[in-house]
Design a protein around this motif. Structure first.
Motif, PDB file in Angstrom:
ATOM      1  N   ALA A   1       8.221  -0.507  -5.269  1.00  0.00           N
ATOM      2  CA  ALA A   1       8.181   0.759  -4.534  1.00  0.00           C
ATOM      3  C   ALA A   1       9.572   1.395  -4.529  1.00  0.00           C
ATOM      4  O   ALA A   1      10.572   0.723  -4.773  1.00  0.00           O
ATOM      5  CB  ALA A   1       7.702   0.533  -3.100  1.00  0.00           C
ATOM      6  N   ARG A   2       9.606   2.668  -4.216  1.00  0.00           N
ATOM      7  CA  ARG A   2      10.888   3.359  -4.032  1.00  0.00           C
ATOM      8  C   ARG A   2      11.329   3.054  -2.606  1.00  0.00           C
ATOM      9  O   ARG A   2      10.699   3.484  -1.646  1.00  0.00           O
ATOM     10  CB  ARG A   2      10.706   4.856  -4.251  1.00  0.00           C
ATOM     11  CG  ARG A   2      11.992   5.628  -4.163  1.00  0.00           C
ATOM     12  CD  ARG A   2      11.815   7.053  -4.583  1.00  0.00           C
ATOM     13  NE  ARG A   2      10.696   7.656  -3.866  1.00  0.00           N
ATOM     14  CZ  ARG A   2      10.358   8.927  -3.948  1.00  0.00           C
ATOM     15  NH1 ARG A   2      11.032   9.738  -4.719  1.00  0.00           N
ATOM     16  NH2 ARG A   2       9.340   9.397  -3.262  1.00  0.00           N
ATOM     17  N   VAL A   3      12.409   2.291  -2.466  1.00  0.00           N
ATOM     18  CA  VAL A   3      12.888   1.843  -1.158  1.00  0.00           C
ATOM     19  C   VAL A   3      14.347   2.244  -1.008  1.00  0.00           C
ATOM     20  O   VAL A   3      15.141   2.075  -1.938  1.00  0.00           O
ATOM     21  CB  VAL A   3      12.757   0.308  -0.994  1.00  0.00           C
ATOM     22  CG1 VAL A   3      13.206  -0.131   0.392  1.00  0.00           C
ATOM     23  CG2 VAL A   3      11.316  -0.149  -1.262  1.00  0.00           C
TER      24      VAL A   3
ATOM     25  N   ARG B   1       0.807  -1.224   0.000  1.00  0.00           N
ATOM     26  CA  ARG B   1       0.000   0.000   0.000  1.00  0.00           C
ATOM     27  C   ARG B   1       0.841   1.275   0.000  1.00  0.00           C
ATOM     28  O   ARG B   1       0.298   2.363   0.039  1.00  0.00           O
ATOM     29  CB  ARG B   1      -0.956  -0.009   1.183  1.00  0.00           C
ATOM     30  CG  ARG B   1      -0.273   0.015   2.510  1.00  0.00           C
ATOM     31  CD  ARG B   1      -1.256   0.011   3.663  1.00  0.00           C
ATOM     32  NE  ARG B   1      -0.490   0.169   4.883  1.00  0.00           N
ATOM     33  CZ  ARG B   1      -0.783  -0.346   6.021  1.00  0.00           C
ATOM     34  NH1 ARG B   1      -1.869  -1.053   6.153  1.00  0.00           N
ATOM     35  NH2 ARG B   1      -0.020  -0.157   7.069  1.00  0.00           N
ATOM     36  N   PHE B   2       2.156   1.163  -0.036  1.00  0.00           N
ATOM     37  CA  PHE B   2       3.042   2.321   0.039  1.00  0.00           C
ATOM     38  C   PHE B   2       3.841   2.474  -1.242  1.00  0.00           C
ATOM     39  O   PHE B   2       4.308   1.500  -1.817  1.00  0.00           O
ATOM     40  CB  PHE B   2       4.008   2.183   1.222  1.00  0.00           C
ATOM     41  CG  PHE B   2       3.322   1.962   2.534  1.00  0.00           C
ATOM     42  CD1 PHE B   2       2.652   3.000   3.165  1.00  0.00           C
ATOM     43  CD2 PHE B   2       3.326   0.718   3.144  1.00  0.00           C
ATOM     44  CE1 PHE B   2       2.007   2.806   4.378  1.00  0.00           C
ATOM     45  CE2 PHE B   2       2.699   0.511   4.350  1.00  0.00           C
ATOM     46  CZ  PHE B   2       2.027   1.555   4.975  1.00  0.00           C
ATOM     47  N   GLY B   3       4.044   3.725  -1.650  1.00  0.00           N
ATOM     48  CA  GLY B   3       4.855   4.000  -2.826  1.00  0.00           C
ATOM     49  C   GLY B   3       6.326   4.175  -2.503  1.00  0.00           C
ATOM     50  O   GLY B   3       7.182   4.038  -3.368  1.00  0.00           O
ATOM     51  N   SER B   4       6.601   4.505  -1.232  1.00  0.00           N
ATOM     52  CA  SER B   4       7.999   4.695  -0.825  1.00  0.00           C
ATOM     53  C   SER B   4       8.181   4.190   0.604  1.00  0.00           C
ATOM     54  O   SER B   4       7.312   4.372   1.457  1.00  0.00           O
ATOM     55  CB  SER B   4       8.398   6.169  -0.929  1.00  0.00           C
ATOM     56  OG  SER B   4       7.553   6.975  -0.146  1.00  0.00           O
TER      57      SER B   4
ATOM     58  N   PRO C   1       9.275   9.482   3.082  1.00  0.00           N
ATOM     59  CA  PRO C   1       8.714   8.189   2.675  1.00  0.00           C
ATOM     60  C   PRO C   1       7.311   7.995   3.252  1.00  0.00           C
ATOM     61  O   PRO C   1       6.962   8.573   4.276  1.00  0.00           O
ATOM     62  CB  PRO C   1       9.702   7.173   3.271  1.00  0.00           C
ATOM     63  CG  PRO C   1      10.275   7.869   4.452  1.00  0.00           C
ATOM     64  CD  PRO C   1      10.351   9.319   4.073  1.00  0.00           C
ATOM     65  N   ASP C   2       6.542   7.155   2.586  1.00  0.00           N
ATOM     66  CA  ASP C   2       5.202   6.825   3.071  1.00  0.00           C
ATOM     67  C   ASP C   2       5.262   5.956   4.322  1.00  0.00           C
ATOM     68  O   ASP C   2       4.353   5.998   5.160  1.00  0.00           O
ATOM     69  CB  ASP C   2       4.417   6.087   1.991  1.00  0.00           C
ATOM     70  CG  ASP C   2       4.220   6.917   0.733  1.00  0.00           C
ATOM     71  OD1 ASP C   2       4.151   8.161   0.841  1.00  0.00           O
ATOM     72  OD2 ASP C   2       4.144   6.315  -0.360  1.00  0.00           O
ATOM     73  N   ALA C   3       6.286   5.149   4.439  1.00  0.00           N
ATOM     74  CA  ALA C   3       6.443   4.256   5.590  1.00  0.00           C
ATOM     75  C   ALA C   3       7.921   4.131   5.943  1.00  0.00           C
ATOM     76  O   ALA C   3       8.782   4.259   5.080  1.00  0.00           O
ATOM     77  CB  ALA C   3       5.871   2.875   5.267  1.00  0.00           C
ATOM     78  N   ARG C   4       8.165   3.896   7.236  1.00  0.00           N
ATOM     79  CA  ARG C   4       9.534   3.672   7.725  1.00  0.00           C
ATOM     80  C   ARG C   4       9.534   2.360   8.510  1.00  0.00           C
ATOM     81  O   ARG C   4       8.621   2.094   9.292  1.00  0.00           O
ATOM     82  CB  ARG C   4       9.976   4.824   8.623  1.00  0.00           C
ATOM     83  CG  ARG C   4      10.068   6.143   7.887  1.00  0.00           C
ATOM     84  CD  ARG C   4      10.507   7.299   8.791  1.00  0.00           C
ATOM     85  NE  ARG C   4       9.979   7.305  10.137  1.00  0.00           N
ATOM     86  CZ  ARG C   4       8.816   7.854  10.506  1.00  0.00           C
ATOM     87  NH1 ARG C   4       8.045   8.434   9.619  1.00  0.00           N
ATOM     88  NH2 ARG C   4       8.428   7.836  11.764  1.00  0.00           N
TER      89      ARG C   4
ATOM     90  N   ARG D   1       4.624  -8.937   2.658  1.00  0.00           N
ATOM     91  CA  ARG D   1       3.318  -9.595   2.689  1.00  0.00           C
ATOM     92  C   ARG D   1       2.569  -9.375   4.004  1.00  0.00           C
ATOM     93  O   ARG D   1       1.356  -9.233   4.010  1.00  0.00           O
ATOM     94  CB  ARG D   1       3.477 -11.097   2.456  1.00  0.00           C
ATOM     95  CG  ARG D   1       3.890 -11.451   1.063  1.00  0.00           C
ATOM     96  CD  ARG D   1       3.888 -12.953   0.838  1.00  0.00           C
ATOM     97  NE  ARG D   1       4.462 -13.315  -0.429  1.00  0.00           N
ATOM     98  CZ  ARG D   1       3.910 -13.143  -1.611  1.00  0.00           C
ATOM     99  NH1 ARG D   1       2.739 -12.582  -1.699  1.00  0.00           N
ATOM    100  NH2 ARG D   1       4.535 -13.502  -2.721  1.00  0.00           N
ATOM    101  N   SER D   2       3.297  -9.344   5.111  1.00  0.00           N
ATOM    102  CA  SER D   2       2.645  -9.292   6.420  1.00  0.00           C
ATOM    103  C   SER D   2       2.436  -7.879   6.952  1.00  0.00           C
ATOM    104  O   SER D   2       1.478  -7.647   7.678  1.00  0.00           O
ATOM    105  CB  SER D   2       3.472 -10.069   7.442  1.00  0.00           C
ATOM    106  OG  SER D   2       3.631 -11.396   7.033  1.00  0.00           O
ATOM    107  N   GLY D   3       3.332  -6.957   6.624  1.00  0.00           N
ATOM    108  CA  GLY D   3       3.257  -5.656   7.251  1.00  0.00           C
ATOM    109  C   GLY D   3       3.035  -4.473   6.334  1.00  0.00           C
ATOM    110  O   GLY D   3       2.629  -3.405   6.780  1.00  0.00           O
ATOM    111  N   LEU D   4       3.282  -4.640   5.044  1.00  0.00           N
ATOM    112  CA  LEU D   4       3.201  -3.489   4.137  1.00  0.00           C
ATOM    113  C   LEU D   4       1.983  -3.510   3.229  1.00  0.00           C
ATOM    114  O   LEU D   4       1.797  -2.598   2.446  1.00  0.00           O
ATOM    115  CB  LEU D   4       4.473  -3.412   3.273  1.00  0.00           C
ATOM    116  CG  LEU D   4       5.778  -3.142   4.044  1.00  0.00           C
ATOM    117  CD1 LEU D   4       6.979  -3.235   3.122  1.00  0.00           C
ATOM    118  CD2 LEU D   4       5.710  -1.782   4.722  1.00  0.00           C
ATOM    119  N   ARG D   5       1.152  -4.499   3.351  1.00  0.00           N
ATOM    120  CA  ARG D   5      -0.061  -4.584   2.506  1.00  0.00           C
ATOM    121  C   ARG D   5      -1.172  -3.750   3.053  1.00  0.00           C
ATOM    122  O   ARG D   5      -1.344  -3.497   4.170  1.00  0.00           O
ATOM    123  CB  ARG D   5      -0.529  -6.013   2.391  1.00  0.00           C
ATOM    124  CG  ARG D   5       0.352  -6.806   1.458  1.00  0.00           C
ATOM    125  CD  ARG D   5      -0.248  -8.120   1.179  1.00  0.00           C
ATOM    126  NE  ARG D   5       0.328  -8.616  -0.058  1.00  0.00           N
ATOM    127  CZ  ARG D   5      -0.024  -9.747  -0.596  1.00  0.00           C
ATOM    128  NH1 ARG D   5      -0.922 -10.488  -0.038  1.00  0.00           N
ATOM    129  NH2 ARG D   5       0.524 -10.138  -1.706  1.00  0.00           N
TER     130      ARG D   5
END
Length: 184
Positions: free
Chosen positions: A96-98, A37-40, A109-112, A180-184
């Protein structure tokens, strides 16, 4: 003063002349895609147990003792290498941009993610294990945390090249698990 400098210099040069060998393995092929669900995503911190963060390649013997050889070393600092491998693997898995911290882009970033390994060890039982916890922080939405416990088979007598390849595959497994477990 010169009398003390010469033995010190000789000792330093002797310490540099080592028979140590450094080992790595090629990046494993990524064949799957995981939608998140995150782009970065920023990999903020990866922590390893002391034995896994050391330059020496450590493995467990049949008595459960962790054995390291000062002449058998990882090619890169383990925490840095695992951090970069996780970032590369997440980027390849998700599209995603990681990037690893510090975040190199202007927009945040969208998520850290923080990833804390409790274990990253080739065991005497022929299993290379990774376990620990991950934490996902976001500006908006649901923050999360999760546990992981994964293993890859290795030969009981695997050498450094095989151990390096198994660790790379195991780090890919951790990246896929977190995607699969935390970023969806």
């Amino acid at each position: 003063m010169v009398r003390f400098a010469i033995p010190f210099l000789a000792a330093m040069l002797a310490g540099c002349a080592s028979d140590a060998q450094r080992f790595t393995a090629p990046a494993p092929e990524v064949t799957e895609r995981v939608s998140i669900r995150f782009g970065s995503v920023e990999i903020r911190e990866v922590t390893l147990p002391t034995y896994a963060a050391a330059d020496e390649i450590t493995r467990q013997d049949a008595n459960g003792v962790l054995q390291a050889n000062a002449d058998v070393l990882w090619a890169d600092a383990p925490e840095r290498a695992v951090n970069l491998e996780l970032a590369r693997n997440l980027a390849r898995l998700t599209g995603a941009r990681v990037a690893s911290a510090p975040w190199p882009f202007e927009a945040f970033p969208d998520a850290r993610i923080d990833i804390r390994f409790e274990e990253l060890l080739p065991g005497a039982d022929g299993q290379y294990r990774a376990s620990g916890q991950y934490f996902i922080a976001v500006e908006e939405g649901r923050e999360s945390a999760g546990l992981f416990s994964l293993a890859r088979p290795i030969a009981v007598d695997a050498g450094p090249v095989e151990l390096a390849a198994a660790r790379k595959l195991l780090v890919l497994d951790v990246a896929e698990f977190i995607a699969r477990s935390g970023l969806r």
